[in-house]
Scaffold this motif. Structure first.
Motif, PDB file in Angstrom:
ATOM      1  N   PHE A   1       0.844  -1.194   0.000  1.00  0.00           N
ATOM      2  CA  PHE A   1       0.000   0.000   0.000  1.00  0.00           C
ATOM      3  C   PHE A   1       0.881   1.246   0.000  1.00  0.00           C
ATOM      4  O   PHE A   1       1.900   1.305   0.689  1.00  0.00           O
ATOM      5  N   LEU A   2       0.461   2.236  -0.773  1.00  0.00           N
ATOM      6  CA  LEU A   2       1.148   3.522  -0.850  1.00  0.00           C
ATOM      7  C   LEU A   2       0.141   4.612  -0.504  1.00  0.00           C
ATOM      8  O   LEU A   2      -0.893   4.735  -1.163  1.00  0.00           O
ATOM      9  N   ARG A   3       0.447   5.377   0.561  1.00  0.00           N
ATOM     10  CA  ARG A   3      -0.462   6.440   1.008  1.00  0.00           C
ATOM     11  C   ARG A   3       0.181   7.797   0.796  1.00  0.00           C
ATOM     12  O   ARG A   3       1.362   7.996   1.105  1.00  0.00           O
ATOM     13  N   GLN A   4      -0.580   8.729   0.289  1.00  0.00           N
ATOM     14  CA  GLN A   4      -0.121  10.108   0.227  1.00  0.00           C
ATOM     15  C   GLN A   4      -0.686  10.847   1.440  1.00  0.00           C
ATOM     16  O   GLN A   4      -1.895  10.834   1.681  1.00  0.00           O
ATOM     17  N   VAL A   5       0.207  11.455   2.242  1.00  0.00           N
ATOM     18  CA  VAL A   5      -0.220  12.187   3.431  1.00  0.00           C
ATOM     19  C   VAL A   5       0.338  13.600   3.377  1.00  0.00           C
ATOM     20  O   VAL A   5       1.392  13.859   2.780  1.00  0.00           O
ATOM     21  N   ALA A   6      -0.378  14.531   4.012  1.00  0.00           N
ATOM     22  CA  ALA A   6       0.065  15.927   4.023  1.00  0.00           C
ATOM     23  C   ALA A   6       1.197  16.140   5.006  1.00  0.00           C
ATOM     24  O   ALA A   6       2.090  16.965   4.772  1.00  0.00           O
ATOM     25  N   GLU A   7       1.184  15.427   6.134  1.00  0.00           N
ATOM     26  CA  GLU A   7       2.199  15.589   7.166  1.00  0.00           C
ATOM     27  C   GLU A   7       2.527  14.237   7.789  1.00  0.00           C
ATOM     28  O   GLU A   7       1.697  13.328   7.815  1.00  0.00           O
ATOM     29  N   LEU A   8       3.741  14.142   8.323  1.00  0.00           N
ATOM     30  CA  LEU A   8       4.151  13.001   9.124  1.00  0.00           C
ATOM     31  C   LEU A   8       4.628  13.540  10.468  1.00  0.00           C
ATOM     32  O   LEU A   8       5.526  14.382  10.519  1.00  0.00           O
ATOM     33  N   GLY A   9       4.018  13.087  11.542  1.00  0.00           N
ATOM     34  CA  GLY A   9       4.389  13.577  12.861  1.00  0.00           C
ATOM     35  C   GLY A   9       5.766  13.097  13.283  1.00  0.00           C
ATOM     36  O   GLY A   9       6.257  12.056  12.830  1.00  0.00           O
ATOM     37  N   SER A  10       6.399  13.864  14.180  1.00  0.00           N
ATOM     38  CA  SER A  10       7.729  13.522  14.678  1.00  0.00           C
ATOM     39  C   SER A  10       7.741  13.546  16.201  1.00  0.00           C
ATOM     40  O   SER A  10       6.975  14.272  16.833  1.00  0.00           O
ATOM     41  N   THR A  11       8.650  12.773  16.783  1.00  0.00           N
ATOM     42  CA  THR A  11       8.853  12.777  18.224  1.00  0.00           C
ATOM     43  C   THR A  11       9.729  13.965  18.608  1.00  0.00           C
ATOM     44  O   THR A  11      10.222  14.710  17.749  1.00  0.00           O
ATOM     45  N   ASP A  12       9.968  14.129  19.923  1.00  0.00           N
ATOM     46  CA  ASP A  12      10.883  15.171  20.381  1.00  0.00           C
ATOM     47  C   ASP A  12      12.297  14.944  19.859  1.00  0.00           C
ATOM     48  O   ASP A  12      13.097  15.877  19.800  1.00  0.00           O
ATOM     49  N   GLY A  13      12.603  13.689  19.499  1.00  0.00           N
ATOM     50  CA  GLY A  13      13.907  13.367  18.940  1.00  0.00           C
ATOM     51  C   GLY A  13      13.919  13.391  17.428  1.00  0.00           C
ATOM     52  O   GLY A  13      14.841  12.864  16.805  1.00  0.00           O
ATOM     53  N   TYR A  14      12.900  14.000  16.811  1.00  0.00           N
ATOM     54  CA  TYR A  14      12.799  14.181  15.362  1.00  0.00           C
ATOM     55  C   TYR A  14      12.864  12.860  14.604  1.00  0.00           C
ATOM     56  O   TYR A  14      13.467  12.747  13.544  1.00  0.00           O
ATOM     57  N   ARG A  15      12.205  11.867  15.175  1.00  0.00           N
ATOM     58  CA  ARG A  15      12.009  10.601  14.486  1.00  0.00           C
ATOM     59  C   ARG A  15      10.523  10.450  14.164  1.00  0.00           C
ATOM     60  O   ARG A  15       9.673  10.863  14.942  1.00  0.00           O
ATOM     61  N   THR A  16      10.242   9.869  13.024  1.00  0.00           N
ATOM     62  CA  THR A  16       8.866   9.788  12.551  1.00  0.00           C
ATOM     63  C   THR A  16       8.009   8.943  13.484  1.00  0.00           C
ATOM     64  O   THR A  16       8.413   7.845  13.893  1.00  0.00           O
ATOM     65  N   GLN A  17       6.838   9.441  13.811  1.00  0.00           N
ATOM     66  CA  GLN A  17       5.889   8.709  14.641  1.00  0.00           C
ATOM     67  C   GLN A  17       5.102   7.735  13.759  1.00  0.00           C
ATOM     68  O   GLN A  17       4.279   8.146  12.944  1.00  0.00           O
ATOM     69  N   LYS A  18       5.372   6.455  13.940  1.00  0.00           N
ATOM     70  CA  LYS A  18       4.702   5.436  13.132  1.00  0.00           C
ATOM     71  C   LYS A  18       3.487   4.841  13.826  1.00  0.00           C
ATOM     72  O   LYS A  18       2.604   4.288  13.162  1.00  0.00           O
ATOM     73  N   ALA A  19       3.450   4.929  15.154  1.00  0.00           N
ATOM     74  CA  ALA A  19       2.351   4.296  15.889  1.00  0.00           C
ATOM     75  C   ALA A  19       0.977   4.784  15.430  1.00  0.00           C
ATOM     76  O   ALA A  19       0.070   3.962  15.233  1.00  0.00           O
ATOM     77  N   PRO A  20       0.755   6.102  15.224  1.00  0.00           N
ATOM     78  CA  PRO A  20      -0.567   6.528  14.755  1.00  0.00           C
ATOM     79  C   PRO A  20      -0.923   5.959  13.393  1.00  0.00           C
ATOM     80  O   PRO A  20      -2.087   5.645  13.122  1.00  0.00           O
ATOM     81  N   LEU A  21       0.069   5.796  12.529  1.00  0.00           N
ATOM     82  CA  LEU A  21      -0.182   5.230  11.206  1.00  0.00           C
ATOM     83  C   LEU A  21      -0.561   3.759  11.319  1.00  0.00           C
ATOM     84  O   LEU A  21      -1.476   3.276  10.638  1.00  0.00           O
ATOM     85  N   ARG A  22       0.155   3.036  12.178  1.00  0.00           N
ATOM     86  CA  ARG A  22      -0.185   1.623  12.374  1.00  0.00           C
ATOM     87  C   ARG A  22      -1.592   1.477  12.941  1.00  0.00           C
ATOM     88  O   ARG A  22      -2.367   0.614  12.517  1.00  0.00           O
ATOM     89  N   ASP A  23      -1.886   2.315  13.934  1.00  0.00           N
ATOM     90  CA  ASP A  23      -3.195   2.215  14.577  1.00  0.00           C
ATOM     91  C   ASP A  23      -4.327   2.515  13.592  1.00  0.00           C
ATOM     92  O   ASP A  23      -5.395   1.902  13.653  1.00  0.00           O
ATOM     93  N   GLU A  24      -4.072   3.449  12.687  1.00  0.00           N
ATOM     94  CA  GLU A  24      -5.102   3.809  11.708  1.00  0.00           C
ATOM     95  C   GLU A  24      -5.294   2.696  10.686  1.00  0.00           C
ATOM     96  O   GLU A  24      -6.420   2.436  10.234  1.00  0.00           O
TER      97      GLU A  24
END
Length: 464
Positions: free
Chosen positions: A415-438
């Motif tokens: 699957f390939l998703r186009q998203v407007a934004e990707l959230g980041s942690t305080d350590g500037y790493r991409t937050q994947k948990a919300p994407l997995r949960d969705e």
């Protein structure tokens, strides 16, 4: 979050800056102390103590006070950290751990009194407090503390302070290399960008664009003394080798079919071979348990879960980092993925980092996050990529063909998703948990699916 932190590690006082004084007062019932913001307009709650109004010369130390830095095993601080989908854990940082991080940063970055360290990382993050601030103090360097990382003022502050060393985390510097070129790029005072988590495409653009600046990539676990450094910077993307004084490190293979460490017939773990992925573990001195792993405050079960015993010899103990790496023939380490982030597809495990790096090298992709979702109608997880495009109107059909050309069949996202934004942690790493949960649901917008022929991607047909 602050309330949760207080429950894990009860506080006697809470120190905050003026900007967060009201929130601190609301969240914490005890004494709130305010520091910083001198010369700024400040409106503070009435029942907080403004420490900037205290005259240091008028302070009288209590009788019987004896300056004592304490022992190496004494608690220096607690840093809250969290992994995949977890609530924050209170990681204990001893004096030994703090000193080792600070000394390692100062030595690796060759910091001296001639340097000015620019820290724009949050001080509640290990990279900010242990490495940037600690390295500057140990190196005798000047320390310029920014309120936050702000790309709009980054270069003006760097030049104003004459910063020679800048500490980064994760994908923080990507926004700098994506900014329009400037004639001043080659005339920066910065000689070194140091930190952890820089992607290879950003690394190459940093060193080619910003004059004499080089990159020193570190690896360090918040909880343990596992530290690696690419001191030479010769191998772009490598984490390097253990720093002198680091505890013993080893890579041990992981059995994805059993979701456990791979073991021999005697039940012992084995060392990973050259370029064979393995989980990084760090030896714990059983005579001095805080040497190698400081543990978590008020949480013995979480502490025990990160300790592996009887690994190579009866009675030995090792801290489990949870990070998958490989070691090349020269002894340099390379990050493969977080073990928890590896996607368990029906065809086998797929590390996400290499797929993300390949996607970010495509001209139309700005950022990418690769993760697994439960495959609709298929066993295992479906490899999925969420991409931020440089142009929202980009031709996704063409991008799909580029992805197919850039990746081998086993690493092509289903699957390939186009998203407007990707959230980041305080350590500037991409937050994947919300994407997995969705996940990928019928109502999920802008989803393309890998064509069965493997030649490209097609828009997903809406559910009937």
């Amino acid at each position: 979050t602050l309330g949760h932190a207080h429950r894990l590690a009860p506080m006697e006082f809470l120190v905050t800056d003026p900007e967060h004084a009201a929130a601190a007062r609301e969240a914490f019932p005890g004494p709130v102390l305010v520091l910083g913001g001198v010369g700024e307009s400040r409106t503070l709650p009435p029942d907080v103590l403004d420490m900037e109004t205290i005259d240091p010369e008028a302070v009288v130390l209590p009788g019987g006070y004896v300056p004592d830095a304490g022992r190496a095993s004494d608690l220096a601080m607690i840093i809250f950290t969290a992994g995949r989908g977890e609530v924050p854990k209170a990681a204990r940082i001893t004096n030994r751990r703090w000193a080792f991080s600070a000394l390692g940063a100062a030595a690796g970055c060759t910091l001296t009194s001639n340097d000015t360290v620019y820290c724009c990382l949050p001080l509640h993050h290990a990279a900010g407090m242990l490495v940037a601030v600690g390295g500057a103090l140990v190196g005798g360097s000047r320390l310029a503390l920014a309120k936050r990382f702000d790309p709009d003022v980054f270069w003006s502050e760097v030049r104003r302070y004459g910063a020679t060393a800048v500490f980064y985390a994760g994908d923080m510097l990507r926004v700098l290399v994506e900014a329009p070129p400037s004639p001043l790029d080659a005339h920066s005072p910065v000689r070194l960008f140091a930190g952890s988590g820089m992607r290879t495409d950003v690394w190459e653009r940093v060193t080619s664009r910003f004059g004499r600046a080089s990159v020193l990539e570190f690896y360090g676990s918040t909880e343990g003394n596992a530290v690696l450094a690419n001191a030479s910077g010769a191998k772009v993307g490598a984490l390097g080798r253990p720093l002198p004084g680091s505890t013993d490190l080893a890579l041990v293979p992981w059995d994805f079919a059993r979701e456990d460490f791979a073991r021999d017939e005697a039940g012992r773990l084995r060392m990973a071979g050259i370029d064979e992925p393995g989980v990084l573990i760090a030896r714990i001195d059983t005579a001095h348990p805080t040497v190698g792993f400081d543990g978590y405050a008020e949480n013995e079960s979480d502490t025990a879960a990160r300790v592996l015993r009887g690994v190579f010899d009866p009675g030995d103990a090792w801290f489990v980092s949870g990070d998958l790496m490989r070691r090349d023939a020269d002894g340099d380490h390379w990050f493969v993925d977080r073990l928890a982030d590896v996607v368990r597809t029906s065809a086998g495990p797929v590390p996400t980092i290499a797929v993300e790096d390949a996607l970010c090298r495509l001209p139309g992709v700005r950022r990418a996050a690769v993760y697994g979702v439960e495959g609709p109608g298929a066993p295992g997880q479906a490899l999925t990529a969420a991409v931020m495009l440089r142009d929202a109107t980009a031709d996704l059909e063409r991008l799909g063909r580029e992805i197919v050309s850039a990746l081998p069949a086993a690493r092509r996202p289903r699957f390939l998703r186009q998203v407007a934004e990707l959230g980041s942690t305080d350590g500037y790493r991409t937050q994947k948990a919300p994407l997995r949960d969705e996940g990928i649901r019928p109502e999920t917008p802008d989803v393309w699916v890998l064509d069965p022929s493997g030649e490209g991607y097609a828009p997903r047909m809406p559910a009937a």
